[in-house]
Structure formats: structure tokens, C-alpha cells
Design an enzyme around this catalytic site. Structure first.
Site, PDB file in Angstrom:
ATOM      1  N   GLY A 541       0.832  -1.203   0.000  1.00 28.79           N
ATOM      2  CA  GLY A 541       0.000   0.000   0.000  1.00 28.79           C
ATOM      3  C   GLY A 541       0.859   1.242   0.000  1.00 28.79           C
ATOM      4  CD  GLU A 542       0.651   4.622  -3.790  1.00 29.03           C
ATOM      5  OE1 GLU A 542       1.629   5.382  -3.883  1.00 29.03           O
ATOM      6  OE2 GLU A 542       0.061   4.130  -4.760  1.00 29.03           O
ATOM      7  N   GLY A 546       4.528   7.991   2.081  1.00 30.44           N
ATOM      8  CA  GLY A 546       5.358   6.799   2.013  1.00 30.44           C
ATOM      9  C   GLY A 546       4.617   5.595   1.489  1.00 30.44           C
ATOM     10  CD  GLU A 547       5.873   3.700  -2.698  1.00 33.08           C
ATOM     11  OE1 GLU A 547       6.779   2.840  -2.702  1.00 33.08           O
ATOM     12  OE2 GLU A 547       5.550   4.358  -3.714  1.00 33.08           O
ATOM     13  CB  VAL A 548       3.335  -0.583   3.478  1.00 29.78           C
ATOM     14  CG1 VAL A 548       3.644  -1.803   4.331  1.00 29.78           C
ATOM     15  CG2 VAL A 548       2.956   0.591   4.355  1.00 29.78           C
ATOM     16  CE  LYS A 579       3.944   0.404   9.277  1.00 30.81           C
ATOM     17  NZ  LYS A 579       3.310   1.040  10.454  1.00 30.81           N
ATOM     18  CG  ASP A 671      -8.191  -0.097  11.446  1.00 32.85           C
ATOM     19  OD1 ASP A 671      -9.370  -0.488  11.416  1.00 32.85           O
ATOM     20  OD2 ASP A 671      -7.462  -0.047  10.445  1.00 32.85           O
TER      21      ASP A 671
END
Length: 815
Positions: A541-542, A546-548, A579, A671
Site C-alpha cells: 500500500g501507499e 510513504g509506502e509499505v 515502511k 483499527d
């Protein structure tokens, strides 16, 4: 200043009669606003004020609005007749929680409260286009305007839907007091030109009765009657007219009814005088007055005189000599073949002022200007100019002050918010002098820590308005400022929703309070990992900064401390989540990223995903965390058949254990769901925070326009409605997560409800009138497990079990 309104209105320039009548300004009282129904006390009619956020933020009818039902309405009593030229509407957003609005609506109005009239535009259409979202104000001109005391807004839908409305009316007080005029129906000229009263709101057969129309719509006809102010209409539209061939007596009789007995000074009739087309103003008018039940025997006679030199349309002013009357009947005598009127206005009571915008003629005795009133007008204008000057000065001063503050903030940011890296010592040096700026910004780390201020609720977004000072400081006890939202707040009250998007886009819940005991010291407890040993396999994901990524790490075992080890050979690669902060991220994002590293490094529990290593000696900054070989729990369970897996309580116990650890630190996850739990060997479960970053789970989040995304189907009622996130709200989410597990993640929670209906259901929990909908007991769920779920969803947060109690109960079910 009301004199300005009078002159503009009576001067046939009603386009400037557009003053707000008091919904948003408060001049209209609560008792004058009513509705057909209301969804709750906090969505009552009195909350239907444009641009107001009180109560639940709008008026909402009790039931879903059906197509063409026209049963629901919001009604305003203006207390007196008003000339309404414009309306404004808005939906309900409640700070991002609500999303109800009316895409279409109709208007009904009444002058006496008994006879209601449906508004139609000049083309005969009733439906007005409304809102397209819950935020924007949409203004619509009423063409034609309406004269009314009571106005109803009626939402219209093309399919069943929930609507909410906020409204405002714009116009002026209707000084004429005229409630209807009766006249013969207008006729057609052979040009052809049609002189019918097309917007008359009374009965029209052979004559017009009990209504108002074009003679009071504030639009004066042009000199050439074949043209119009209004687009896409027929010739003659602006005028109501008659030919002498239809009236053997030589006159047209019009009767005017008023709201009460008045002292009349003048009547003004706007006439066409296009004598080349056999049209002239009237040659004589004879008026009769009725003050009580009977008509006065002696009429008033006025002869304006004919004008065959100037073909321009004009006002003819008749001096009514202070006759007292509640009705006036006037006979207008033809001066030529046709007689055309476009406006008729009256002045009465104390309205003895010059009623035109043009200067009066010196030889016209009907235009006498009262010097005292002129002085009043000038005084009003001077006062308005003075107020505007003061406002401008204040605005300029605030802008200058804001720039000074911004410059000071930037200096503080440069001087205080620094994070230095020391390669020689291989430790992270992190400064703590950041109190002044962290109070203005909301950090986004993986977990949030709160301190109990009251037994029940905390307000994470405001709980730390200033960081504690260094130990020993005398001001330390004064450093924490709190804002607590009372539990009794309206169920749709605007919640303080914070920006929940994390630095990398993967964390939806992490707003740390930057507890100094977590951030003290220089050692972050994790090693620097060589980037060259990471092999990227999949982008998870992003986010904004940033991004993962899912990566394979080679030789990770060599970099781990003695507290943690992998149960795999050293030469084998390890799946990790990385990350990564973009190199172009600003200073605040970099600072938040380092805070997240500090906090994650302190979380050490078998059921919490661990921070393994970091890459912070060069850009892009990275943190490396565990990633379990079996992926997330949601996908893991959804690919298993119920008969092939029966040890669900064991998995639930692992999640409860991890949450027990977090709650012992006063951390709030915000969450918790199966998508944020990872599955390892032997069904070991560890709690993570990758769910939001994956497109696979975008449907689990409700997007608030321009604000945030929220996992509303897992959130407690107080989190959705009051913006409160506590350990008790995590307990609620655990109950939903347990429900997911027992359903093998085959179904989304509340799958039969839309997002809006899920939010509405939380309102039922708030009111606690036994109408709330609970998630049903799963097919394979024993009563004991369903009882745990129901206890997690108790309305009163104090009655929900702790994670210690939940963990103990689950262990007893799984010896």
C-alpha cells in the site's frame, strides 16, 4: 436602514431585495421553525439553519423520504408577509460524520397559514435542484419571487433515501401588505403578444381571483412590450393587458385585498405607453375604499393626463390622500385600444417616502422628499462605511499577526524539531524540546497512548495540548490541557475527527500523545539493517508520504537482539514488512516517522508485531517489521472451510492477549479487525496495522470528504458520534473482530446495511430505546462466545469487559 429596502422594493428593482431573513443569523426564533417530523430531538426543525452545526447539524425527517411522497417538510413562519427572492440549502455533514442532503426539493408557501400554494418557476416547473454533497451551500433564485408569511421546504427524491436539510430565506419585508388582487384575465394582441398573468398564484378562469402574480413580482416591463427581462418567454410576457373591445364600459376593474386596515398614501402603477402600437397609460382611475364591511360611497378620482410625445414606460403615481382601507377597488379607464400594466405597488402607514430611485420632478407634487428621512439614510450609510472600515482594519491586523506567528513557528520548528543521526554511536539522538509545535499538529504513529483523565472517556486529539516539560520542572503539572466531550452530547454532534492517515498510509488509528517516558533516552533498541539485503516482492500500500512493501530480508537473524529470534535457519530469507518514507517528505513527516520508530521499538509482546530493524542512515528512511508467513487473518480464514478448522477461540485468545498488553500501556489501537491481524505458524496471531494501506480492504473504510477514512463497521458508537477512542472502544472492535472470526470472514459486518445506515444505527445505541441492530450470532458460534460479543457492545463503556477479563474467559474455553 430599512428605508433603503423600501425604496428599492418599490422602485421595481427587487433584484437587490436579497437580505437573509434570519435562519442563519438567529432573527427567526426556534418556535417559528417547525417540521412534519424529526428523526430525533437533536435533528429537530430548529437545527435546520443554514451554515449552523448545532444539534446533529441539520433537520432530518423521521423516516426515509419516498419518491413523490411530499409528506415531509421544514416550515418557517416569518411572522409577517415577506417578499422572498432567493433560497439557500445545505445538507448535514456534522464535521465529517454525516452525509445526508436533499438533491431536489419543492417549496410551498402561504400568506395566511390556511391556503398553501405550490411554487412554480416561470416555465411551470415545481422541482428545484438542491445539493450534491453535504457541505456546500446552494443558492437558488426564486423566479418568480413569492410573497408569503409561511414557507415550506419539501425534500424530493427519485428513490428512497435519507435526507437532511439546512435552509435560509432571502428577501425583504413586504411593505405593501397586499395579499391578493382580483382582475380580468389578460388578453392576446394580434402581433401576437400574450398579456396573460402567467405566474398568478390564485384561481384563473375568466378572471383572476385570490392571488398575486406579475403585477407584484418586482419586474418592470420594458418600453417595447414585445421584449422581456426574462429569457425564453413570449412577447408581452412582462405585462398584463386588456383591450377596450372586451370592456364596453371602457374600464378594467381591479380589486386589491390587504392584510389589515391601512392608512394609504400612494399607489404606483407601472404602465406601457407605446402609443405607436395603440397602447397608452390609463386616462383616468376611480378608486373605492373599504375600511370595514362597506365600501365608502365617495370614490377618489385621478386623471394623469395623456402623453403622446414620450413612448417610454413609466410609473404613474396616484395620491390616495390617507384613506383608511383594508381593500381598494380601482377602475382604470382606457386611453387607447390597449392598456398594459407590469407593476402595482402601494405605500401605507408610515411609509411616506419617495418611492422611486430617480430624482423627483420639481413640478410633481406627489414626490415630496422628507429631509429628516434623507438624513437618516445618510446616517445609516455613514455607520455602515465606518463598520466596514473597522472590519477591514481587524482583518489586516489579523493577517499581519498570523504572519508573525507563522514566522515564529518556523523558527521554532527549525530550532527545536531536530532529529540527528550519529553513525559512530549507531544510536538515534532525538530532541524533546517540541512542546510548542506538537500541540498544533497531530502526529501519526502506529499506536496511541492516553492517560486516564476521567474514568470513562479520553479525547485523544486534544488530550495533550502541550508536552510535559523535563523532569524537575515546576511547570510540569500545568503542561497538560484537556478537552472532554460530555457523554450527553447530541448523537450527531460534530465529533472532533482528526487526520488519521499515517505517514506511510498504513496506520489509520495512531495519534500518539508523545509520552516523554517512551521517547526519553537516545537508544531506540533496534539495529541499522543493510538495504542491499532487502528484496522487494510486493507493494502492500501507499500513503501521502510513504509506502509499505512486502520484502524478503536476508541474514536478518544476525541483526536481531537476544530478546527476539526467528525459528528458521540463518541462511533462509525472512518475510518482513518495510515502511518506507519518501525522500521528498517534509520535516514534519520525517519527525513523525522517527517518533513511530521510537514507540514501535518499545512494544514487546508475543502477540504484537515487532519492529525488527531500521534503515535511517540514508534516504529513504525505512522501518522493518515482522510479516507472518500466512498473511492476514481475514484472508486466511476466508480461504478455510468451517469444517476444516474448529479452534477459533484459540486465535481469538491470541488477539485478546495482544490487546491486553496494549491496554496495560494505555495504548489505543483504533483499527482492530481481522485484516490487521497476521497469522504465523501453528495459528499464532499477532496484531499489526497494515489493513488500511491495502486496496483489498478499501471497502471496509468510510471516506469522509476531505477529512479521513474510518472503519465505521468496527467502531463503537461513541467513537463515531463523539470522536472518543479508548480501550473501551477497542473492546467494542474486538467484539466485531470475534464475530468476523466465527463467520470465517465470509461476510462484512452489517453487510445488509449501507454505510449511512450503520451510522444511523449508532444513533440508536446512543438513544438506547432498544431499536439498535446487533450483529447476529454466527452459525457455528456457541452461546458463550456470542455472550462475550454482546458484552463488548454494551452501550455503557464501564459495563464492557476489560481485555484481561476477555482473555481469561477465552482461555477457559480453550484449555
Amino acid at each position: 436602514c430599512a428605508l433603503i429596502k423600501r425604496e428599492l422594493l418599490h422602485g421595481c428593482v427587487a433584484g437587490v431585495c436579497r437580505y437573509p431573513l434570519g435562519m442563519s443569523g438567529g432573527q427567526i426564533q426556534d418556535e417559528d421553525i417547525s417540521a412534519s417530523s424529526q428523526w430525533s430531538e437533536s435533528t429537530a426543525a430548529r437545527y435546520g439553519r443554514l451554515d449552523f452545526e448545532e444539534g446533529d447539524g441539520a433537520w432530518c425527517p423521521e423516516v426515509t423520504v419516498e419518491p413523490d411522497s411530499q409528506k415531509e417538510f421544514l416550515q418557517i413562519d416569518l411572522r409577517s408577509l415577506h417578499f422572498v427572492t432567493l433560497v439557500g440549502t445545505q445538507g448535514r455533514h456534522a464535521g465529517g460524520i454525516g452525509n445526508e442532503f436533499s438533491q431536489m426539493y419543492k417549496i410551498k408557501y402561504s400568506r395566511d397559514g390556511s391556503r398553501w400554494i405550490s411554487w412554480r418557476n416561470r416555465q411551470g416547473q415545481q422541482v428545484i435542484e438542491g445539493n450534491r454533497n453535504a457541505y456546500d451551500i446552494v443558492l437558488k433564485d426564486l423566479e418568480p419571487p413569492i410573497i408569503a408569511r409561511f414557507v415550506r421546504f419539501m425534500p424530493v427524491t427519485d428513490h428512497p433515501m435519507n435526507v437532511c436539510m439546512r435552509v435560509e430565506l432571502y428577501g425583504c419585508e413586504w411593505l405593501d401588505g397586499l395579499v391578493s388582487y382580483n382582475a380580468p384575465a389578460g388578453e392576446q394582441m394580434s402581433l401576437p403578444a400574450y398579456f396573460n398573468d402567467s405566474v398568478y398564484d390564485g384561481a384563473v378562469i375568466h378572471s383572476m381571483t385570490e392571488g398575486l402574480g406579475q403585477l407584484t413580482d418586482g419586474v418592470c416591463g420594458l418600453d417595447d412590450f414585445s421584449h422581456s427581462h426574462v429569457y425564453n418567454v413570449w412577447p408581452g410576457y412582462d405585462y398584463v393587458g386588456w383591450t377596450n373591445e372586451s370592456f364596453p364600459a371602457g374600464f378594467v376593474e381591479i380589486m386589491f385585498e390587504f392584510d389589515r386596515t391601512r392608512n394609504f398614501t400612494t399607489m404606483k402603477v407601472h404602465c406601457n405607453n407605446m402609443f405607436s402600437q395603440h397602447t397608452k397609460a390609463f386616462r383616468q382611475v376611480v378608486c373605492y375604499f373599504r375600511s370595514e364591511a362597506d365600501w365608502e360611497p365617495t370614490p377618489l378620482v385621478f386623471n394623469p393626463g395623456e402623453d403622446e410625445q414620450n413612448p417610454r414606460a413609466r410609473f404613474v403615481t396616484i395620491d390616495l390622500l390617507h384613506h383608511m382601507a383594508s381593500a381598494i377597488k380601482c377602475r382604470f379607464y382606457f386611453a387607447d385600444a390597449w392598456m398594459l400594466f407590469s407593476e402595482i405597488t402601494f405605500q401605507s402607514d408610515t411609509a411616506m417616502y419617495n418611492t422611486t430611485l430617480a430624482p423627483p420632478k420639481k413640478d410633481d407634487p406627489t414626490h415630496k422628499v422628507d429631509d429628516s428621512n434623507t438624513r437618516i439614510l445618510i446616517g445609516c450609510l455613514v455607520a455602515i462605511i465606518f463598520i466596514l472600515v473597522v472590519i477591514i482594519v481587524i482583518i489586516l491586523w489579523r493577517q499581519v499577526w498570523q504572519k508573525i506567528v507563522e514566522k515564529a513557528s518556523r523558527r521554532m520548528l527549525d530550532d527545536e524539531l531536530t532529529a540527528s543521526l550519529s553513525i559512530q554511536s549507531e544510536t538515534l539522538a532525538y530532541t524533546h524540546n517540541q512542546a510548542s509545535t506538537s500541540s498544533e499538529q497531530e502526529s501519526n504513529s502506529t499506536y496511541e497512548r492516553i492517560f486516564p483523565l476521567v474514568p470513562d472517556y479520553q479525547e485523544p486529539s486534544h488530550i495533550m495540548c502541550k508536552l510535559p516539560e523535563e523532569p524537575g520542572s515546576t511547570a510540569a503539572s500545568k503542561a497538560t490541557t484537556t478537552t472532554i466531550v460530555q457523554e450527553g452530547a447530541p448523537h450527531y454532534a460534530e465529533a472532533d475527527i482528526v487526520d488519521l492517515q499515517g505517514v506511510t498510509g498504513s496506520n489509520t488509528y495512531a495519534i500518539p500523545t508523545l509520552v516523554m517516558d517512551l521517547l526519553s533516552g537516545k537508544d531506540i533498541g533496534v539495529e541499522e539493517f543493510p538495504r542491499k539485503l532487502l528484496t522487494f516482492k510486493e507493494k502492500l500500500g501507499e500513503g501521502q508520504f510513504g509506502e509499505v512493501h512486502l520484502c524478503e530480508a536476508k541474514g536478518m537473524q544476525e541483526f536481531m537482539n537476544t530478546e527476539f529470534s526467528f525459528d528458521i535457519p540463518e541462511e533462509q530469507t525472512v518475510l518482513v514488512a518495510v515502511k518506507m518514507l519518501r525522500s521528498d517528505a517534509d520535516k514534519n513527516a520525517r519527525l513523525d516517522f522517527l517518533k513511530e520508530i521510537k514507540i514501535m521499538s518499545r512494544l514487546k509482546d508475543p502477540n504484537i508485531i515487532r519492529l525488527l530493524a531500521v534503515c535511517i542512515y540514508s534516504d529513504p528512511l525505512c522501518m522493518i517489521t515482522e510479516y507472518m508467513e500466512n498473511g492476514d487473518l481475514n484472508q486466511f480464514l476466508s480461504h478455510h472451510e468451517p469444517e476444516g478448522f474448529n479452534d477459533l477461540s484459540y486465535m481469538a485468545a491470541h488477539i485478546a492477549s495482544g490487546m491486553k498488553y496494549l491496554s496495560s500501556l494505555n495504548f489505543v489501537h483504533r483499527d482492530l479487525a481481522t485484516r490487521n491481524c497476521l497469522v504465523g505458524k501453528n495459528f499464532t496471531i499477532k496484531i499489526a496495522d497494515f489493513g488500511m494501506s491495502r486496496n483489498l480492504y478499501s471497502g471496509d473504510y468510510y471516506r469522509i470528504q476531505g477529512r479521513a477514512v474510518l472503519p465505521i463497521r468496527w467502531m463503537s458508537w461513541e467513537s463515531i458520534l463523539l470522536g472518543k477512542f479508548t480501550t473501551a472502544s477497542d473492546v467494542w472492535a474486538f467484539g466485531v473482530t470475534l464475530w468476523e472470526i466465527l463467520n470465517f470472514c465470509k461476510e462484512q459486518p452489517y453487510s445488509q446495511l449501507s454505510d449511512e445506515q450503520v451510522i444511523e444505527n449508532t444513533g440508536e445505541f446512543f438513544r438506547d430505546k432498544k431499536r439498535q441492530i446487533y450483529l447476529p450470532q454466527p452459525e457455528l458460534c456457541p452461546d458463550s462466545l456470542y455472550w462475550i460479543m454482546l458484552s463488548c457492545w454494551r452501550r455503557n463503556t464501564k459495563e464492557r469487559p476489560s481485555f484481561q477479563e476477555i482473555h481469561r474467559a477465552l482461555l477457559e474455553m480453550h484449555p
